[in-house]
Design a protein around this motif. Structure first.
Motif, PDB file in Angstrom:
ATOM      1  N   THR A 127       7.899  22.326  -0.603  1.00 51.76           N
ATOM      2  CA  THR A 127       7.307  20.685   0.012  1.00 51.76           C
ATOM      3  C   THR A 127       7.301  19.350  -0.645  1.00 51.76           C
ATOM      4  OG1 THR A 127       4.922  21.051  -0.248  1.00 51.76           O
ATOM      5  CG2 THR A 127       4.945  21.885   1.510  1.00 51.76           C
ATOM      6  N   VAL A 128       7.801  18.710  -0.125  1.00 54.36           N
ATOM      7  CA  VAL A 128       8.024  17.607  -0.920  1.00 54.36           C
ATOM      8  C   VAL A 128       6.696  16.375  -0.905  1.00 54.36           C
ATOM      9  CG1 VAL A 128      10.100  18.233  -1.247  1.00 54.36           C
ATOM     10  CG2 VAL A 128      10.250  16.883   0.870  1.00 54.36           C
ATOM     11  N   PRO A 129       7.257  15.095  -1.449  1.00 54.78           N
ATOM     12  CA  PRO A 129       6.587  13.881  -1.021  1.00 54.78           C
ATOM     13  C   PRO A 129       6.857  13.350  -0.347  1.00 54.78           C
ATOM     14  CG  PRO A 129       6.684  14.277  -3.648  1.00 54.78           C
ATOM     15  CD  PRO A 129       7.688  15.219  -2.847  1.00 54.78           C
ATOM     16  N   LEU A 130       6.729  12.524   0.468  1.00 57.08           N
ATOM     17  CA  LEU A 130       7.020  11.535   1.445  1.00 57.08           C
ATOM     18  C   LEU A 130       6.298  10.572   1.085  1.00 57.08           C
ATOM     19  CD1 LEU A 130       8.676  10.454   3.722  1.00 57.08           C
ATOM     20  CD2 LEU A 130       6.839  11.186   5.375  1.00 57.08           C
ATOM     21  N   GLY A 131       7.032   8.808   1.006  1.00 56.70           N
ATOM     22  CA  GLY A 131       6.051   7.861   0.772  1.00 56.70           C
ATOM     23  C   GLY A 131       5.785   7.139   1.418  1.00 56.70           C
ATOM     24  N   ILE A 132       5.158   6.727   1.870  1.00 61.14           N
ATOM     25  CA  ILE A 132       4.780   5.316   3.056  1.00 61.14           C
ATOM     26  C   ILE A 132       5.138   4.006   2.419  1.00 61.14           C
ATOM     27  CG2 ILE A 132       3.753   4.731   4.853  1.00 61.14           C
ATOM     28  CD1 ILE A 132       3.740   8.073   4.735  1.00 61.14           C
ATOM     29  N   ILE A 133       5.400   2.482   1.815  1.00 61.99           N
ATOM     30  CA  ILE A 133       4.400   1.807   1.176  1.00 61.99           C
ATOM     31  C   ILE A 133       5.098   0.919   2.461  1.00 61.99           C
ATOM     32  CG2 ILE A 133       5.518   0.776  -0.341  1.00 61.99           C
ATOM     33  CD1 ILE A 133       7.281   3.047  -0.729  1.00 61.99           C
ATOM     34  N   ALA A 134       3.729   0.458   2.858  1.00 55.18           N
ATOM     35  CA  ALA A 134       3.304  -0.515   3.936  1.00 55.18           C
ATOM     36  C   ALA A 134       3.530  -1.930   3.285  1.00 55.18           C
ATOM     37  CB  ALA A 134       2.428   0.032   4.850  1.00 55.18           C
ATOM     38  N   SER A 135       3.259  -3.419   3.720  1.00 59.71           N
ATOM     39  CA  SER A 135       3.192  -4.462   3.894  1.00 59.71           C
ATOM     40  C   SER A 135       2.909  -5.312   4.742  1.00 59.71           C
ATOM     41  CB  SER A 135       4.208  -4.995   2.810  1.00 59.71           C
ATOM     42  OG  SER A 135       4.718  -5.446   3.266  1.00 59.71           O
ATOM     43  N   ASN A 136       2.530  -6.588   4.868  1.00 58.93           N
ATOM     44  CA  ASN A 136       2.913  -7.296   6.019  1.00 58.93           C
ATOM     45  C   ASN A 136       4.239  -7.521   6.858  1.00 58.93           C
ATOM     46  OD1 ASN A 136       0.048  -7.725   6.012  1.00 58.93           O
ATOM     47  ND2 ASN A 136      -0.013  -9.512   4.404  1.00 58.93           N
ATOM     48  N   ARG A 137       5.332  -7.239   5.863  1.00 56.35           N
ATOM     49  CA  ARG A 137       6.799  -7.238   6.822  1.00 56.35           C
ATOM     50  C   ARG A 137       7.312  -5.951   6.796  1.00 56.35           C
ATOM     51  NH1 ARG A 137      10.242  -8.931   1.705  1.00 56.35           N
ATOM     52  NH2 ARG A 137      11.544  -9.731   3.061  1.00 56.35           N
ATOM     53  N   CYS A 138       6.692  -5.018   6.907  1.00 62.55           N
ATOM     54  CA  CYS A 138       7.841  -4.099   7.135  1.00 62.55           C
ATOM     55  C   CYS A 138       6.928  -2.537   6.951  1.00 62.55           C
ATOM     56  CB  CYS A 138       9.056  -4.104   6.583  1.00 62.55           C
ATOM     57  SG  CYS A 138       9.187  -3.996   4.965  1.00 62.55           S
ATOM     58  N   ILE A 139       7.277  -1.301   6.737  1.00 60.93           N
ATOM     59  CA  ILE A 139       6.967  -0.174   6.821  1.00 60.93           C
ATOM     60  C   ILE A 139       8.340   0.298   5.452  1.00 60.93           C
ATOM     61  CG2 ILE A 139       5.653   2.137   7.319  1.00 60.93           C
ATOM     62  CD1 ILE A 139       4.249   0.611   9.166  1.00 60.93           C
ATOM     63  N   VAL A 140       7.933   1.185   4.699  1.00 54.63           N
ATOM     64  CA  VAL A 140       8.935   1.850   4.044  1.00 54.63           C
ATOM     65  C   VAL A 140       8.763   3.218   4.351  1.00 54.63           C
ATOM     66  CG1 VAL A 140      10.660   1.354   1.921  1.00 54.63           C
ATOM     67  CG2 VAL A 140      10.086  -0.143   2.665  1.00 54.63           C
ATOM     68  N   THR A 141       9.899   4.107   4.042  1.00 58.24           N
ATOM     69  CA  THR A 141       8.732   5.644   4.316  1.00 58.24           C
ATOM     70  C   THR A 141      10.793   6.126   2.873  1.00 58.24           C
ATOM     71  OG1 THR A 141      10.338   6.022   6.123  1.00 58.24           O
ATOM     72  CG2 THR A 141       8.145   6.195   6.209  1.00 58.24           C
ATOM     73  N   VAL A 142      10.190   6.634   1.835  1.00 51.50           N
ATOM     74  CA  VAL A 142      11.157   7.570   0.639  1.00 51.50           C
ATOM     75  C   VAL A 142      10.885   8.684   0.788  1.00 51.50           C
ATOM     76  CG1 VAL A 142      11.259   6.730  -1.260  1.00 51.50           C
ATOM     77  CG2 VAL A 142      11.326   5.349  -0.229  1.00 51.50           C
ATOM     78  N   CYS A 143      11.879   9.784   1.217  1.00 52.12           N
ATOM     79  CA  CYS A 143      11.518  10.884   0.481  1.00 52.12           C
ATOM     80  C   CYS A 143      12.645  11.562  -0.031  1.00 52.12           C
ATOM     81  CB  CYS A 143      12.095  11.546   1.954  1.00 52.12           C
ATOM     82  SG  CYS A 143      11.579  13.285   1.630  1.00 52.12           S
ATOM     83  N   GLN A 188       0.531  -1.206   0.257  1.00 52.68           N
ATOM     84  CA  GLN A 188      -0.236  -0.131  -0.191  1.00 52.68           C
ATOM     85  C   GLN A 188       0.898   1.408   0.156  1.00 52.68           C
ATOM     86  OE1 GLN A 188      -2.091   0.621   2.934  1.00 52.68           O
ATOM     87  NE2 GLN A 188      -3.131   2.534   2.902  1.00 52.68           N
ATOM     88  N   LEU A 189       0.465   1.579  -0.953  1.00 54.79           N
ATOM     89  CA  LEU A 189       1.396   3.259  -1.177  1.00 54.79           C
ATOM     90  C   LEU A 189       0.553   4.388  -1.211  1.00 54.79           C
ATOM     91  CD1 LEU A 189       3.589   5.303  -2.252  1.00 54.79           C
ATOM     92  CD2 LEU A 189       2.289   5.388  -4.674  1.00 54.79           C
ATOM     93  N   THR A 190       1.367   5.511   0.286  1.00 57.27           N
ATOM     94  CA  THR A 190       0.562   6.200   0.730  1.00 57.27           C
ATOM     95  C   THR A 190       1.464   7.527   1.035  1.00 57.27           C
ATOM     96  OG1 THR A 190      -0.432   5.470   2.530  1.00 57.27           O
ATOM     97  CG2 THR A 190      -0.977   7.667   2.613  1.00 57.27           C
ATOM     98  N   ILE A 191       0.807   8.523   0.272  1.00 56.91           N
ATOM     99  CA  ILE A 191       2.373   9.438   0.025  1.00 56.91           C
ATOM    100  C   ILE A 191       1.396  10.621   1.045  1.00 56.91           C
ATOM    101  CG2 ILE A 191       2.958  11.710  -1.972  1.00 56.91           C
ATOM    102  CD1 ILE A 191       2.344   8.582  -4.213  1.00 56.91           C
ATOM    103  N   LEU A 192       1.956  11.766   1.435  1.00 56.35           N
ATOM    104  CA  LEU A 192       1.943  12.991   1.795  1.00 56.35           C
ATOM    105  C   LEU A 192       2.564  13.947   1.627  1.00 56.35           C
ATOM    106  CD1 LEU A 192       1.904  11.285   5.327  1.00 56.35           C
ATOM    107  CD2 LEU A 192       0.439  11.542   3.712  1.00 56.35           C
ATOM    108  N   ARG A 193       2.768  14.981   1.945  1.00 59.67           N
ATOM    109  CA  ARG A 193       3.718  16.475   1.212  1.00 59.67           C
ATOM    110  C   ARG A 193       4.330  17.124   2.745  1.00 59.67           C
ATOM    111  NH1 ARG A 193       4.451  17.569  -3.698  1.00 59.67           N
ATOM    112  NH2 ARG A 193       5.056  19.396  -2.988  1.00 59.67           N
ATOM    113  N   ILE A 194       5.250  17.129   2.974  1.00 64.58           N
ATOM    114  CA  ILE A 194       6.025  17.271   3.967  1.00 64.58           C
ATOM    115  C   ILE A 194       6.481  18.459   4.010  1.00 64.58           C
ATOM    116  CG2 ILE A 194       5.828  15.323   5.484  1.00 64.58           C
ATOM    117  CD1 ILE A 194       9.371  15.320   4.822  1.00 64.58           C
ATOM    118  N   PRO A 195       6.609  19.524   5.091  1.00 62.11           N
ATOM    119  CA  PRO A 195       7.389  21.010   4.662  1.00 62.11           C
ATOM    120  C   PRO A 195       9.373  21.408   4.787  1.00 62.11           C
ATOM    121  CG  PRO A 195       6.637  21.201   6.723  1.00 62.11           C
ATOM    122  CD  PRO A 195       6.536  20.080   5.894  1.00 62.11           C
ATOM    123  N   ILE A 196      10.019  21.431   4.125  1.00 65.38           N
ATOM    124  CA  ILE A 196      11.223  21.780   4.066  1.00 65.38           C
ATOM    125  C   ILE A 196      11.703  23.081   3.631  1.00 65.38           C
ATOM    126  CG2 ILE A 196      11.860  19.260   3.437  1.00 65.38           C
ATOM    127  CD1 ILE A 196      12.967  20.491   0.537  1.00 65.38           C
TER     128      ILE A 196
END
Length: 307
Positions: free
Chosen positions: A85-101, A66-74
């Motif tokens: 602001t830039v995208p922050l991606g939260i990629i989640a599965s049963n194994r782990c949660i991955v955040t990418v910026c 599951q991909l969820t994209i937020l906008r965060i300030p920098i």
């Protein structure tokens, strides 16, 4: 740069990946990309979407991810705007949660420190995302305070300014506020989309309300500052024009005052017989006469407030 954090031990840093951990990736390079796609199995399309600086907050599913994209300030080094602001991606599965910026931010390190200090337990992916939205709202407020300080500084500079740079400084701050406004709206919409997930995961309703309140306060602050900046730019545009007119008026007055001795000197410099030209007191007399005329013009201009 990839960092592995253990949810079960207060976000302790791990040396390698383990199941049910948080994989935080900031400014990913080719090795990080290969690790995410080949080792963890993250869809490459998700990473491409996060890399798009104009990507709006949204959620998407693919296979078990599951991909969820937020906008965060920098803070930005871009001359177009001091904050963005830039995208922050939260990629989640049963194994782990991955955040990418793809940009460095102060928000995520501060979020990690806050979670460790408070001993926060996320409970679920929905709780994790909700707290990230909360943290983004707090940092929006933090940067808005910085913008207010810069607006006050620009206001002081503009009172006696005739330079466009000071007005352009306000325009850049206004552009940053536009970025903030659209991003906050997107995060608010994302929070509403997460409502069924929050209810299913028993996320604390008070936390959700707090997040909604923080986002609302940030949005109201943006609207207030935008209105202030718009009125200031209109007013100070006129002030700069008036200041320039004042400078030109003074320069014209100085030119006229200096023109008098130049005119007298030009007349007596002509090779023709002139009154008083053969007198031994001609030079000091002409000099005193020119000076008196210049002083008279100076006081006249002072009287009519041209100086």
């Amino acid at each position: 740069m990839t960092t592995y954090l253990d949810f079960g031990t207060g976000l302790e840093v791990l040396e390698e990946f383990k199941t049910c951990c948080w994989v935080h990736v900031e400014c990913p390079d080719e090795d990080d990309f290969v690790n995410l796609t080949e080792t963890l199995g993250v869809p490459a399309e998700f990473l491409s979407d996060i890399a798009d600086t104009d990507e709006r907050p949204r959620t998407e599913h693919e296979d078990d991810w599951q991909l969820t994209i937020l906008r965060i300030p920098i803070e930005s080094n871009n001359s177009a705007a001091p904050y963005m602001t830039v995208p922050l991606g939260i990629i989640a599965s049963n194994r782990c949660i991955v955040t990418v910026c793809y940009k460095k931010s102060q928000m995520l390190p501060d979020f990690i420190r806050h979670v460790r200090r408070k001993g926060i337990n996320f409970g679920s992916t929905a709780g994790f995302i909700t707290r990230l939205i909360y943290s983004s709202a707090v940092w929006f407020q933090t940067y808005l305070k910085s913008i207010y300080i810069e607006v006050a500084s620009a206001e002081s500079a503009l009172e006696k300014s005739v330079k466009n740079q000071d007005l352009l400084r306000l325009m850049r701050l206004q552009k940053a506020l536009v970025y903030f406004s659209t991003s906050i709206q997107g995060n608010e919409a994302m929070l509403e989309r997460l409502r069924p997930m929050n209810m299913a995961s028993n996320v604390d309703p008070e936390l959700v309300d707090d997040v909604r309140i923080e986002l609302g306060q940030a949005q109201n602050t943006v609207k207030i500052y935008t209105g202030i900046l718009s009125s200031m730019m209109e007013a100070y545009g006129s002030i700069i024009s008036n200041n320039l007119n004042t400078v030109m008026k003074r320069m014209t007055s100085i030119s006229i005052v200096l023109m008098v001795p130049t005119l007298v000197a030009s007349l007596y410099g002509m090779n023709v017989p002139l009154f008083f030209s053969n007198s031994p007191l001609a030079f000091p007399g002409i000099l005193i006469f020119s000076l008196m005329l210049s002083i008279a013009l100076f006081y006249y201009f002072r009287r009519i407030k041209w100086f």
